[in-house]
Design an enzyme around this catalytic site. Sequence first.
Site, PDB file in Angstrom:
ATOM      1  N   GLU A  17       0.888  -1.168   0.000  1.00 16.45           N
ATOM      2  CA  GLU A  17       0.000   0.000   0.000  1.00 16.45           C
ATOM      3  C   GLU A  17       0.923   1.213   0.000  1.00 16.45           C
ATOM      4  OE1 GLU A  17      -1.207   3.160   1.149  1.00 16.45           O
ATOM      5  OE2 GLU A  17      -1.510   2.272   3.127  1.00 16.45           O
ATOM      6  N   CYS A  34      -1.564   8.769   3.464  1.00 17.95           N
ATOM      7  CA  CYS A  34      -1.483   8.198   2.118  1.00 17.95           C
ATOM      8  C   CYS A  34      -2.764   8.468   1.351  1.00 17.95           C
ATOM      9  CB  CYS A  34      -1.175   6.713   2.182  1.00 17.95           C
ATOM     10  SG  CYS A  34      -2.198   5.830   3.350  1.00 17.95           S
TER      11      CYS A  34
END
Lengths: 520, 520
Positions: free
Chosen positions: B256, B293
């Site tokens: 990720e 993120c």
Amino acid sequence: METLKSYVCGRWHEADAGFRPLVNPATGEEIARASSRGIDFGEVLEHARSQGGPALRSLTFAERAGLLKAASKVLREHRDELLELSRVNGGTTRPDGAFDVDGATGTLAYYGAIGRGLGDRPLLVEGDGVQLAKTEGFWGRHGLAPRRGVAVHVNAFNFPAWGLAEKLACSILAGVPAVTKPATATAMVAVRIVELLVAAEAFPEGALQLVCGGTGDLLDRLGAQDVFAFTGSADTAMALRDRQNLRETNTRVNVEADSLNAAVLAPAPSEAAVDLFLKDVVREMTQKTGQKCTAVRRVLVPAADAERIEEALVERLARVVPGDPAADGVTMGPVATAQQLEDCEQGVAELLACTRLVHGEGRRIDGTGAPAGKGFFFPPTLLRADDARGAAAVHQREVFGPVATLLPYDGTAEEAADLVALGGGTLVTSVYGDDMDWLGRFTEGCAPFTGRIYIGSEASAEVAPGSGIALPQTLHGGPGRAGGGEELGGLVGVKAYLQRVALQGARGVVEELLVPNESE
Amino acid sequence: METLKSYVCGRWHEADAGFRPLVNPATGEEIARASSRGIDFGEVLEHARSQGGPALRSLTFAERAGLLKAASKVLREHRDELLELSRVNGGTTRPDGAFDVDGATGTLAYYGAIGRGLGDRPLLVEGDGVQLAKTEGFWGRHGLAPRRGVAVHVNAFNFPAWGLAEKLACSILAGVPAVTKPATATAMVAVRIVELLVAAEAFPEGALQLVCGGTGDLLDRLGAQDVFAFTGSADTAMALRDRQNLRETNTRVNVEADSLNAAVLAPAPSEAAVDLFLKDVVREMTQKTGQKCTAVRRVLVPAADAERIEEALVERLARVVPGDPAADGVTMGPVATAQQLEDCEQGVAELLACTRLVHGEGRRIDGTGAPAGKGFFFPPTLLRADDARGAAAVHQREVFGPVATLLPYDGTAEEAADLVALGGGTLVTSVYGDDMDWLGRFTEGCAPFTGRIYIGSEASAEVAPGSGIALPQTLHGGPGRAGGGEELGGLVGVKAYLQRVALQGARGVVEELLVPNESE
């Protein structure tokens, strides 16, 4: 001699150099040649992305399913022709050819059938919606979107029809155009299939292209929206996976590699279980001359039953008649190429370091109906290792032919599962018995190490087709050495070509974007 | 100064050399040090495999869910202490610390809740059974088995609590022991969490180990049954993915990575949509000082609305008060490290090649309540590029701080989706509007390029929490640059730690092996 063509950018491309010969493996005769020289792979991908992709995505999932159903029909209508090509180029008996060709039409038809119910939205809905806040003003649900790239399908030599069709069915249903590349040595069936589908206009232009010969720089041009699906040896899989471009761009890679599948006889088996076991092991050793990624390579039997099982297997294997499939009475063809023959001989020699030969010569023989010294014939070969754990090579070296090793074990479910695990990841494990407690412990023990567990029992004996068939309803793929990929398994295989996306928003908005009209 | 310890092989390990300092980013003061020197990573993995794995697998899915619920409670009881550590080591305001810590307890509780219904079989049943032959004598169904390896969790510096918990919840529920490794710079919260969980005996010994400091040769020791889950920058993800051992052994890798998420205002928006958009963009730029993120990096607005949106954003950003979270009135903390500060300055300089500065200095400032010249303060910074397609750097260079670029576009759904796609794969895309036709075309266009689409509309305005929250019910992960991994999403994230296996056999046999007693 026929020159095979590629179908790229909407036309048939014939190379003028760089040819490799295709051979009838029963006679050694050269029957065709193939080369991809002159193909611009950048153009191939651009053709798929600019024409095939948009055309497929302009159809619904249900409409694409309709294309698959029609494609299946086209191939079924040319079954005899394809079986004959399979014999000539693959050395297959008629049942072995049918295993490949009928597998192709069946898989296309299956995805045609399940796709009809997938609705009329651009995204496929997955799972239930879920309320994410105190009211339905914030709701979540998952959808699956066709990736915006190209599916590159590199297939193995042993299933030119089925390998092409099982990958193609999933990518077409997903809405992703495909470039299919058969193994050159046995490409004739695949070339004919694409000819038939192109002539029938089965798919929109750009949705299916065929590369006959090497892939040049094709893989180095793939990106994050593309999918690379490979079937073949574990070694080749590793080399391809290592390709820098695939890693740098995060191309999705789906690998299905050969593996050291095991058949396991549970202790104190019923006679019905023993019969089924013997029948299956002999078939899974010799069908397609052992050239199946799902073939049985390791045969685990309780030590108490080892002698009688060995005897029975030898008796049945002795009845197999290797030879030219064109000759009467032949029940097993040659291996597909000279290289495969050499690998079989080399592999058995390596296994003999920790096994002994129980049946078969372990080297080339002449085939029934074939000229002496011609053709790539390798006999059914049974080895045995009494120290099942110690025989390291048996758990590591796959011989891709009609070769298996008998491994007596102590009869416990735990030991059987541990021996299966020593293979480092397999596509399928078959087990024969009726004791549910034993089966439960065995299943729990070996499940993480295999993609499929096939349970043979009295209740299944009448109708079960054997462990070697990769049915479209159930997963084909396994962990570790088997590649870690996932094909078939109903929608599992289709999802390889889709991008999962979560939709969040007010319930009405999310549901309207995802849920097909008919089920509202 | 505190020396942080690792928890490995059932004991707390304190290194004697190789330390890296941990710093309070609001003051620059060194507050702790960490090193993993002296840890034998082979022993760490063996401890997990021989003790943690078997202990977890001896429990049912439902029992493991119970552990997660209890672990959530332990952390909730120490919330204030964790928030204070978050402030001291991460420079977070109290709401920003709570976003991390409450996210951790909430995610553990969620998996505790959904796990309760997963039954008492070693394999988790997946999907429906399907008849594979003419009778129920041959039946198929999929199960999911705990992988027999170790989950190595490498987390990013920005979410020391939530990052640890969201990965741990999925692997524990799956039955796979974890080795968790926080980013060293902000490790104090993670270390305290593990201390609390170890003291509470929340999990069986070996199910959770903590590596504080470098990972040494840990990744080089992983194999086919192991899972490596990484959260962090796209560059680091690429370097790790390249690790030869991971490829050779076919270790499962779940990445990720940061991405260039976009917020999109649809054309002719209602005032409610505009308000929601402005509120969300400012929060998603400045929450956790832009170090998420999922933060918004690209702000797409119809050209017709660009001026008023720019004005409104500047007005709201001007109200943000950067400074030491310990000081009154501060609403945004520093970035986490000197290196992050430097990267923000460098990144804005690179973006200015194709953008202009609309708000913010684009370089370090002094923070409210912090000594002059001390602390890693970077102000909210808004850039603008009128040639949205031509501003290549805006779609490629992520500045991991409170920085975003305003991109006027022509108002069409297709252009907006194409601009989103230029990011090369993102975790989340937010879109604000109420025109269902426009939303449908936008969703179809950008779905393959993003892991989540967050739709802000009048109907969601009251309750939607903003696009930055990765809720456990919905997918966290995205294609391409975002890493291609899949976390959370209910069972999707758990499946990363499970091996899918098809069971085939007589219906009664298959169902007895898979289906829990209570639902029989």
